[in-house]
Scaffold this active site. Structure first.
Site, PDB file in Angstrom:
ATOM      1  N   GLN B 126      49.715  44.268  42.828  1.00 39.37           N
ATOM      2  CA  GLN B 126      48.348  43.817  43.039  1.00 39.37           C
ATOM      3  C   GLN B 126      48.276  42.318  42.795  1.00 39.37           C
ATOM      4  O   GLN B 126      48.581  41.857  41.694  1.00 39.37           O
ATOM      5  CB  GLN B 126      47.421  44.570  42.090  1.00 39.37           C
ATOM      6  CG  GLN B 126      45.961  44.193  42.220  1.00 39.37           C
ATOM      7  CD  GLN B 126      45.117  44.866  41.152  1.00 39.37           C
ATOM      8  OE1 GLN B 126      45.264  46.058  40.887  1.00 39.37           O
ATOM      9  NE2 GLN B 126      44.247  44.111  40.514  1.00 39.37           N
ATOM     10  N   GLY B 127      47.889  41.563  43.801  1.00 35.17           N
ATOM     11  CA  GLY B 127      47.787  40.118  43.653  1.00 35.17           C
ATOM     12  C   GLY B 127      46.334  39.675  43.674  1.00 35.17           C
ATOM     13  O   GLY B 127      45.826  39.222  44.700  1.00 35.17           O
ATOM     14  N   SER B 129      44.653  38.387  40.287  1.00 34.61           N
ATOM     15  CA  SER B 129      44.440  37.352  39.269  1.00 34.61           C
ATOM     16  C   SER B 129      45.192  36.071  39.593  1.00 34.61           C
ATOM     17  O   SER B 129      46.265  36.098  40.192  1.00 34.61           O
ATOM     18  CB  SER B 129      44.915  37.854  37.900  1.00 34.61           C
ATOM     19  OG  SER B 129      44.270  39.047  37.584  1.00 34.61           O
ATOM     20  N   GLU B 244      41.682  53.151  39.726  1.00 33.40           N
ATOM     21  CA  GLU B 244      42.470  53.471  38.534  1.00 33.40           C
ATOM     22  C   GLU B 244      41.617  54.113  37.450  1.00 33.40           C
ATOM     23  O   GLU B 244      42.078  54.397  36.373  1.00 33.40           O
ATOM     24  CB  GLU B 244      43.184  52.236  37.998  1.00 33.40           C
ATOM     25  CG  GLU B 244      42.271  51.195  37.400  1.00 33.40           C
ATOM     26  CD  GLU B 244      43.047  50.040  36.773  1.00 33.40           C
ATOM     27  OE1 GLU B 244      43.963  49.540  37.435  1.00 33.40           O
ATOM     28  OE2 GLU B 244      42.728  49.659  35.640  1.00 33.40           O
ATOM     29  N   SER B 372      38.619  43.121  30.824  1.00 35.62           N
ATOM     30  CA  SER B 372      38.875  43.139  29.379  1.00 35.62           C
ATOM     31  C   SER B 372      37.773  43.904  28.635  1.00 35.62           C
ATOM     32  O   SER B 372      36.724  44.200  29.193  1.00 35.62           O
ATOM     33  CB  SER B 372      38.912  41.705  28.858  1.00 35.62           C
ATOM     34  OG  SER B 372      37.611  41.153  28.967  1.00 35.62           O
ATOM     35  N   GLU B 374      35.778  42.755  26.556  1.00 35.04           N
ATOM     36  CA  GLU B 374      34.546  41.958  26.550  1.00 35.04           C
ATOM     37  C   GLU B 374      33.792  42.124  27.870  1.00 35.04           C
ATOM     38  O   GLU B 374      32.563  42.221  27.886  1.00 35.04           O
ATOM     39  CB  GLU B 374      34.877  40.479  26.310  1.00 35.04           C
ATOM     40  CG  GLU B 374      35.302  40.151  24.888  1.00 35.04           C
ATOM     41  CD  GLU B 374      36.710  40.630  24.542  1.00 35.04           C
ATOM     42  OE1 GLU B 374      37.520  40.860  25.476  1.00 35.04           O
ATOM     43  OE2 GLU B 374      36.990  40.794  23.342  1.00 35.04           O
TER      44      GLU B 374
HETATM   45  C1  LIG Z   1      49.613  43.764  31.131  1.00 36.97           C
HETATM   46  C2  LIG Z   1      48.775  43.161  32.182  1.00 36.97           C
HETATM   47  C3  LIG Z   1      48.975  43.534  33.498  1.00 36.97           C
HETATM   48  C4  LIG Z   1      48.235  42.952  34.513  1.00 36.97           C
HETATM   49  N1  LIG Z   1      48.489  43.305  35.801  1.00 36.97           N
HETATM   50  C5  LIG Z   1      47.832  42.680  36.800  1.00 36.97           C
HETATM   51  C6  LIG Z   1      48.135  42.947  38.152  1.00 36.97           C
HETATM   52  O1  LIG Z   1      49.010  43.762  38.447  1.00 36.97           O
HETATM   53  N2  LIG Z   1      47.486  42.283  39.123  1.00 36.97           N
HETATM   54  C7  LIG Z   1      46.508  41.364  38.836  1.00 36.97           C
HETATM   55  O2  LIG Z   1      45.923  40.819  39.747  1.00 36.97           O
HETATM   56  N3  LIG Z   1      46.181  41.079  37.567  1.00 36.97           N
HETATM   57  C8  LIG Z   1      46.826  41.704  36.543  1.00 36.97           C
HETATM   58  N4  LIG Z   1      46.518  41.407  35.233  1.00 36.97           N
HETATM   59  C9  LIG Z   1      45.524  40.366  34.969  1.00 36.97           C
HETATM   60  C10 LIG Z   1      44.248  40.839  34.353  1.00 36.97           C
HETATM   61  O3  LIG Z   1      43.427  41.450  35.291  1.00 36.97           O
HETATM   62  C11 LIG Z   1      43.585  39.644  33.683  1.00 36.97           C
HETATM   63  O4  LIG Z   1      44.405  39.261  32.619  1.00 36.97           O
HETATM   64  C12 LIG Z   1      42.208  39.944  33.174  1.00 36.97           C
HETATM   65  O5  LIG Z   1      41.311  40.072  34.238  1.00 36.97           O
HETATM   66  C13 LIG Z   1      41.702  38.869  32.211  1.00 36.97           C
HETATM   67  O6  LIG Z   1      41.779  37.607  32.792  1.00 36.97           O
HETATM   68  P1  LIG Z   1      42.462  36.375  32.015  1.00 36.97           P
HETATM   69  O7  LIG Z   1      43.775  36.876  31.542  1.00 36.97           O
HETATM   70  O8  LIG Z   1      42.429  35.218  32.878  1.00 36.97           O
HETATM   71  O9  LIG Z   1      41.580  36.140  30.748  1.00 36.97           O
HETATM   72  P2  LIG Z   1      40.204  35.282  30.711  1.00 36.97           P
HETATM   73  O10 LIG Z   1      39.310  35.746  31.775  1.00 36.97           O
HETATM   74  O11 LIG Z   1      40.515  33.843  30.653  1.00 36.97           O
HETATM   75  O12 LIG Z   1      39.638  35.756  29.332  1.00 36.97           O
HETATM   76  C14 LIG Z   1      40.036  35.215  28.049  1.00 36.97           C
HETATM   77  C15 LIG Z   1      39.170  35.892  26.984  1.00 36.97           C
HETATM   78  O13 LIG Z   1      37.791  35.604  27.236  1.00 36.97           O
HETATM   79  C16 LIG Z   1      37.066  36.797  27.376  1.00 36.97           C
HETATM   80  N5  LIG Z   1      36.038  36.625  28.390  1.00 36.97           N
HETATM   81  C17 LIG Z   1      36.189  36.256  29.685  1.00 36.97           C
HETATM   82  N6  LIG Z   1      35.001  36.263  30.321  1.00 36.97           N
HETATM   83  C18 LIG Z   1      34.080  36.638  29.431  1.00 36.97           C
HETATM   84  C19 LIG Z   1      32.677  36.861  29.486  1.00 36.97           C
HETATM   85  N7  LIG Z   1      31.962  36.689  30.603  1.00 36.97           N
HETATM   86  N8  LIG Z   1      32.062  37.263  28.372  1.00 36.97           N
HETATM   87  C20 LIG Z   1      32.768  37.450  27.231  1.00 36.97           C
HETATM   88  N9  LIG Z   1      34.077  37.270  27.106  1.00 36.97           N
HETATM   89  C21 LIG Z   1      34.729  36.885  28.200  1.00 36.97           C
HETATM   90  C22 LIG Z   1      38.077  37.829  27.796  1.00 36.97           C
HETATM   91  O14 LIG Z   1      37.667  39.116  27.453  1.00 36.97           O
HETATM   92  C23 LIG Z   1      39.284  37.405  27.004  1.00 36.97           C
HETATM   93  O15 LIG Z   1      39.177  37.899  25.708  1.00 36.97           O
HETATM   94  C24 LIG Z   1      47.250  41.994  34.205  1.00 36.97           C
HETATM   95  C25 LIG Z   1      47.029  41.644  32.883  1.00 36.97           C
HETATM   96  C26 LIG Z   1      47.778  42.205  31.882  1.00 36.97           C
HETATM   97  C27 LIG Z   1      47.531  41.795  30.475  1.00 36.97           C
END
Ligand SMILES: Cc1cc2nc3c(=O)[nH]c(=O)nc-3n(C[C@H](O)[C@H](O)[C@H](O)COP(=O)(O)OP(=O)(O)OC[C@H]3O[C@@H](n4cnc5c(N)ncnc54)[C@H](O)[C@@H]3O)c2cc1C
Lengths: 348, 401
Positions: B126-127, B129, B244, B372, B374
Site C-alpha cells: 500500500q503506497g 503515506s 482491514e 493512529s 489519536e
Molecule cells: C508498522 C507500520 C506499518 C505501516 N504500513 C503502511 C503501509 O503499508 N502503507 C502506508 O501507506 N502507510 C503505512 N504506515 C503509515 C501509517 O499509516 C502512518 O504512520 C500513520 O498514518 C501516521 O502518520 P505519521 O507516521 O506521519 O505520523 P503523524 O501524522 O506525523 O503523527 C505524529 C503524532 O501526532 C499525532 N497526530 C497527528 N494528527 C493528529 C491530530 N489531528 N490530532 C491529534 N494528534 C494527531 C499522531 O497520532 C501521532 O501520535 C505504516 C505505519 C506503521 C507504523
C-alpha cells in the site's frame, strides 16, 4: 434484544428520566413495583414478563443510568431464589415478593454459620450490605458453606439490623447480626447440593446486576459530561472544542462500549449456566471490567466538570459515589481479579 | 439443516483441516529465521490456505471459498486464531486492501487481470503515506501527471509494509489541484517493476525491516491502470482503508485471547506464578481481552446487518490497540530483566509471540498505523459523541500564513 424488551427498556428510561437522578426510595420503589418491573425475568407461568436474564440486565442497566434509589437488584435476587427453589409456598411467595413485600438479599459476602440443635437449624454471624433492610419482611440468607439457603423474617429475637450510612446517597445499606436465629423449615429454599447451586447462581446474578448498573451509570455519566462540555464556554469557545478533553471522552467512550459489549456477550452465552463455575467466572469477569470502567468514567466526569462537579446539587458526585460503592459490593474488585487469574492459571 | 448445524460443521471442517495442514513446529522454524525463509514459508502457507478456499472466504461467489456469509467467515478466522496458525502478513494487503478495492471499484478487466494473480501469490503493498503526509493523508504530494494515455508519477511513499517483496502497489497520488485537497487525488494499480521505481527497506526498532520507502522517478502508468475516475482517488482509498476493519479485528482479538496462556508461561518461567501483584494484573487484563473480543464480534454483526454507525470501527480499533499495549507490557513486566536481553523473535507469529520486548515494540503498529490512536479519538469524539470539529484555520502568533 427483542422488540418487547426494547419497548420495556425505553419506557423504563423515560420513567426514570422523569423521576430525575436525585429521586429517593420513597418515590422510586412504589413506582417500579406498580409498573411491574420486578416481574421482568419471571416466566409467563409465574405471571412474569418472560424477558429472562437479558430483561433483568436491561432493567439493571436503566436503573444504573438513572441512579435509581431502589433496592431492585436485591429484590430480584430474592425473587429469583424463590423461583428456582422447590418449596411449598413458592407460588404465594412469588406473588408477595413481586408486589408490595420486599426481601433483602446481601449485596456482599456474608459470614453465617449454621448449627444443628436437635431438630432445629440455627444461624449465627454477620451479614454486610443489605439494602433497605428496615423495609424488608425477610432476609434471603445462606450459610457460609453454601449448604443452606433460607428466608429469614427480619423481626425476630436474635436478629438485629444496623443502618450504615454510605457515601452513595442512592443506597441505604444495613448490617445484620444473627445470634442463634432458628430457621423456619417452611422457609428453607434449598439445602445441600441444591443450595450450593442456588448460591452460585445468586452470586452470578449479583455480579451481573452490578455489571449492568455500572454499564448504565458509565454511559449516563459520559453523556452528561459530553453535553456539559458542549455548552460550557471558556476562552471564547465551547470546551468540547479542546482536543485534550475530546480525547479523554473518546477513551471513556471506548471503555464504556467495550464493557457493554462484554456484558451482553456474557448474558447471551451464560444465561443457562449461572449455577456452574464457568458461569460464575464469566459473571465476575464482566463485572470486574464494568465496575472498573464505571469508576474511571465517574472520576473523569467530575474532573471534566470542574468546580460545578464538586457541588452537591450537581449529579457528578452521585455517579462517582455509586461507582465507588459498586466496585466494593459483590465480590470486591481486587479479589475478583485474583479469582479470575487463579482460575485461568489453573486451566493453563 | 439448522443454521447452527452448518456453523458447527464448518467449524469442525476448518479445525480438522488446520490440524492436518498446519506446519508442525512452524513457530520454531520462524524464530530467528531470516526474511527470505519467512517469505518462503508465508508463500507455502498461503498456497495451502488458498487452495482450500480459506484465504479468500471474504471474496464474492465464484472465487475459491468465496461468497460465504460474514458469520461463516468469522468462524474461519476464529479457528485460524485458535489453531495458532501463522498470520499471513505478506499477503495482508493483497487479500484485503487490494482485493476489496478492486472488487468494489475495479472494471471487469481489472478484476479479471488482478484477482487471479493474487490467488497465484502476487504480493501487493500500500503506497499511501508520505514523509509529509501521514495522519493528514489528503495532503500527499506525489504527482500523477496525465500525458496522453498515461500518467507520469514523481514523488515518494514511505512506511509501505513489505514493499520490498511486493509485485504491485496501491498508489494514491495527486493528479490535479483542488480545495479541499481530497478532491485532486487519483488511485493507481502500479506494477512495481515499472521503470523509475526504486524500493528501499527501512530498518525498524526491532532491527527488522518490515516496511520500505518507494521512490518514483518519471514512472509511467497506463491510464487503464487507474482505478476509479480521475479525482476520485480519495473515495477509493476509503474502501481500501475500511477493508482491514471487521474481520481483521475479529482475528486479532481472538488471537489475543488464545495468547493469554503465554503470559502465564512467562510467569511460571520467572517464578512469578504465585506473585500476588502479577496475578492481580493478569486478572484485570483477562476481562479486557474478553471485552475486546466481544466488541470486535459485535462490530462485525453490526456490519453484517448494516447498522454500522460512523465511529464504531474507531472504537474497536482504539480499544484493541490499548488492550494490546497492556497485554504485551504485562508480558514484559513478568519477563523482568530476562526480557531485556535480545532473543530471536518469531516472524508471522502475531502480536503476542511471547518475545515480549519485540511484541511490545510491534504493538505500536496498531497504535500508529491505519489511523493512529489519536486520530481514532478524533473520530470517536466528533462522529460518535458529536463534539465539534477542530476549526480549519489557525495561525501561530508570530507566524504569517
Ligand atoms: C508498522 C507500520 C506499518 C505501516 N504500513 C503502511 C503501509 O503499508 N502503507 C502506508 O501507506 N502507510 C503505512 N504506515 C503509515 C501509517 O499509516 C502512518 O504512520 C500513520 O498514518 C501516521 O502518520 P505519521 O507516521 O506521519 O505520523 P503523524 O501524522 O506525523 O503523527 C505524529 C503524532 O501526532 C499525532 N497526530 C497527528 N494528527 C493528529 C491530530 N489531528 N490530532 C491529534 N494528534 C494527531 C499522531 O497520532 C501521532 O501520535 C505504516 C505505519 C506503521 C507504523
Amino acid at each position: 434484544m427483542s422488540q418487547a424488551l426494547n419497548e420495556l427498556r425505553d419506557s423504563a428510561r423515560q420513567v426514570l428520566g422523569k423521576l430525575g437522578l436525585a429521586a429517593d426510595e420513597n418515590q422510586t420503589w412504589p413506582l417500579l413495583v406498580e409498573l411491574g418491573w420486578l416481574l421482568v425475568a419471571l416466566p409467563e407461568d409465574d405471571g412474569g414478563l418472560e424477558q429472562g436474564l437479558a430483561g433483568a440486565v436491561a432493567f439493571h442497566t436503566e436503573l444504573g443510568r438513572g441512579l435509581a434509589a431502589a433496592p431492585y437488584a436485591s429484590a430480584l435476587l430474592a425473587i429469583d431464589a424463590v423461583q428456582h427453589a422447590e418449596f411449598a409456598q413458592r407460588q404465594s411467595f412469588l406473588e408477595r415478593f413481586t408486589a408490595a413485600e420486599y426481601v433483602a438479599a446481601p449485596m456482599a459476602a456474608s459470614h453465617l454459620d449454621l448449627r444443628r440443635d436437635g431438630s432445629r437449624l440455627l444461624l449465627t454471624g454477620g451479614v454486610a450490605a443489605l439494602e433497605s433492610a428496615d423495609r424488608a419482611t425477610h432476609l434471603l440468607l445462606s450459610s457460609q458453606d453454601d449448604r443452606c439457603v433460607a428466608l429469614v423474617p427480619t423481626r425476630q429475637p436474635g436478629l438485629s439490623l444496623r443502618a450504615r450510612n454510605t457515601w452513595d446517597p442512592s443506597r441505604r445499606l444495613f448490617e445484620a447480626q444473627l445470634q442463634d436465629v432458628p430457621l423456619d423449615p417452611a422457609l428453607l429454599l434449598a439445602q445441600g447440593e441444591a443450595a450450593q447451586l442456588l448460591c452460585r447462581r445468586l452470586r452470578s446474578l449479583r455480579e451481573l446486576s452490578l455489571a449492568a448498573d455500572a454499564v448504565g451509570g458509565a454511559a449516563a455519566a459520559l453523556t452528561m459530561t459530553v453535553e456539559y462540555l458542549q455548552t460550557r464556554r471558556q476562552f471564547g469557545r465551547p470546551l468540547a472544542l479542546f482536543q485534550a478533553l475530546k480525547h479523554r471522552c473518546a477513551d471513556l467512550c471506548a471503555l464504556s462500549v467495550a464493557a457493554e459489549a462484554q456484558l451482553a456477550d456474557t448474558v447471551s452465552r451464560y444465561e443457562t449456566r449461572l449455577a456452574e463455575p464457568d458461569g460464575e467466572l464469566a459473571a465476575k469477569t464482566a463485572r470486574q471490567l464494568a465496575c472498573s470502567v464505571y469508576a474511571r468514567v465517574a472520576e473523569e466526569a467530575l474532573q471534566l466538570h470542574g468546580g460545578i462537579g464538586m457541588t452537591s446539587e450537581h449529579a457528578c458526585h452521585r455517579f462517582l459515589k455509586r461507582a465507588l460503592l459498586d466496585e466494593q459490593l459483590g465480590l470486591p474488585a481486587a479479589q475478583a481479579a485474583c479469582d479470575i487469574a487463579g482460575a485461568f492459571i489453573a486451566a493453563c | 439443516m439448522k443454521p447452527d448445524n452448518t456453523a458447527d460443521a464448518l467449524r469442525m471442517e476448518v479445525r480438522s483441516w488446520l490440524h492436518e495442514h498446519l506446519p508442525r513446529q512452524w513457530r520454531k522454524a520462524m524464530t530467528g529465521c531470516d526474511q527470505e525463509a519467512f517469505v518462503r514459508a508465508q508463500r507455502e502457507w498461503f498456497y495451502k490456505l488458498a487452495a482450500a478456499g480459506y484465504a479468500t472466504p471474504h471474496w464474492p461467489q465464484g472465487w475459491p471459498g468465496g461468497g460465504r456469509p460474514l458469520a461463516e467467515q468469522k468462524i474461519i478466522y476464529e479457528e485460524v486464531a485458535r489453531a495458532d496458525a501463522p498470520r499471513l502478513i505478506l499477503y495482508f494487503v493483497s487479500l484485503y486492501h487490494a482485493a476489496c478495492t478492486i472488487l468494489e471499484w475495479g472494471t471487469q478487466e481489472q478484476k479479471q487481470l488482478y484477482l487471479p494473480r493474487i490467488l497465484k501469490g502476487e504480493v501487493w503493498c500500500q503506497g499511501f503515506s508520505e514523509p509529509n503526509a501521514g495522519s493528514d493523508l489528503a495532503s500527499l504530494k506525489t504527482r500523477a501527471e496525465r500525458k496522453g494515455d498515461r500518467y507520469v508519477i514523481n514523488g515518494q511513499k514511505t512506511w509501505s509494509t513489505m514493499a520490498q517483496y511486493a509485485d504491485r502497489c496501491l498508489l494514491l497520488a495527486r493528479s490535479g489541484k483542488s480545495d479541499p485537497p481530497q478532491g485532486g487525488l487519483s488511485y493507481f494499480l502500479l506494477d512495481l517493476r515499472s521503470k523509475g521505481v526504486s524500493v528501499r527497506p527501512i530498518a525498524q526498532i526491532t532491527g527488522d525491516d518490515e516496511f520500505a520507502e518507494i521512490f518514483f522517478d518519471d514512472v509511467e502508468i497506463p491510464v487503464e491502470n487507474r482505478i476509479g475516475a480521475d479525482g476520485e482517488g480519495w473515495a477509493v482509498a476509503q474502501s481500501t482503508l475500511s477493508s482491514e476493519r471487521g474481520l481483521t479485528l475479529v482475528e486479532l482479538t481472538q488471537r489475543m485471547r488464545y495468547a493469554l496462556p503465554r503470559i502465564v508461561a512467562t510467569m511460571r518461567e520467572q517464578g512469578l506464578i504465585d506473585d500476588g501483584a502479577r496475578r492481580r494484573e493478569l486478572g484485570e487484563l483477562i476481562p479486557k481481552v474478553h471485552a475486546a473480543c466481544a466488541l470486535a464480534d459485535r462490530y462485525l454483526l453490526k456490519r453484517i446487518s448494516g447498522e454500522e454507525a460512523p465511529g464504531d470501527a474507531s472504537v474497536v480499533k482504539l480499544y484493541y490497540s490499548r488492550v494490546l499495549r497492556e497485554f504485551v507490557s504485562l508480558g514484559m513486566r513478568c519477563g523482568g530483566l530476562s526480557a531485556q536481553f535480545q532473543e530471536d523473535f518469531t516472524r508471522g507469529g502475531g502480536q503476542e509471540t511471547g518475545n515480549w520486548p519485540v511484541d511490545f515494540m510491534n504493538s505500536y503498529n496498531w497504535s500508529i498505523a491505519g489511523g493512529s490512536d489519536e486520530v481514532q479519538r478524533n473520530i470517536i469524539s466528533e462522529r460518535l459523541l458529536r463534539m465539534p470539529r477542530e476549526p480549519r484555520n489557525w495561525q501561530l502568533s508570530g507566524e504569517r500564513s
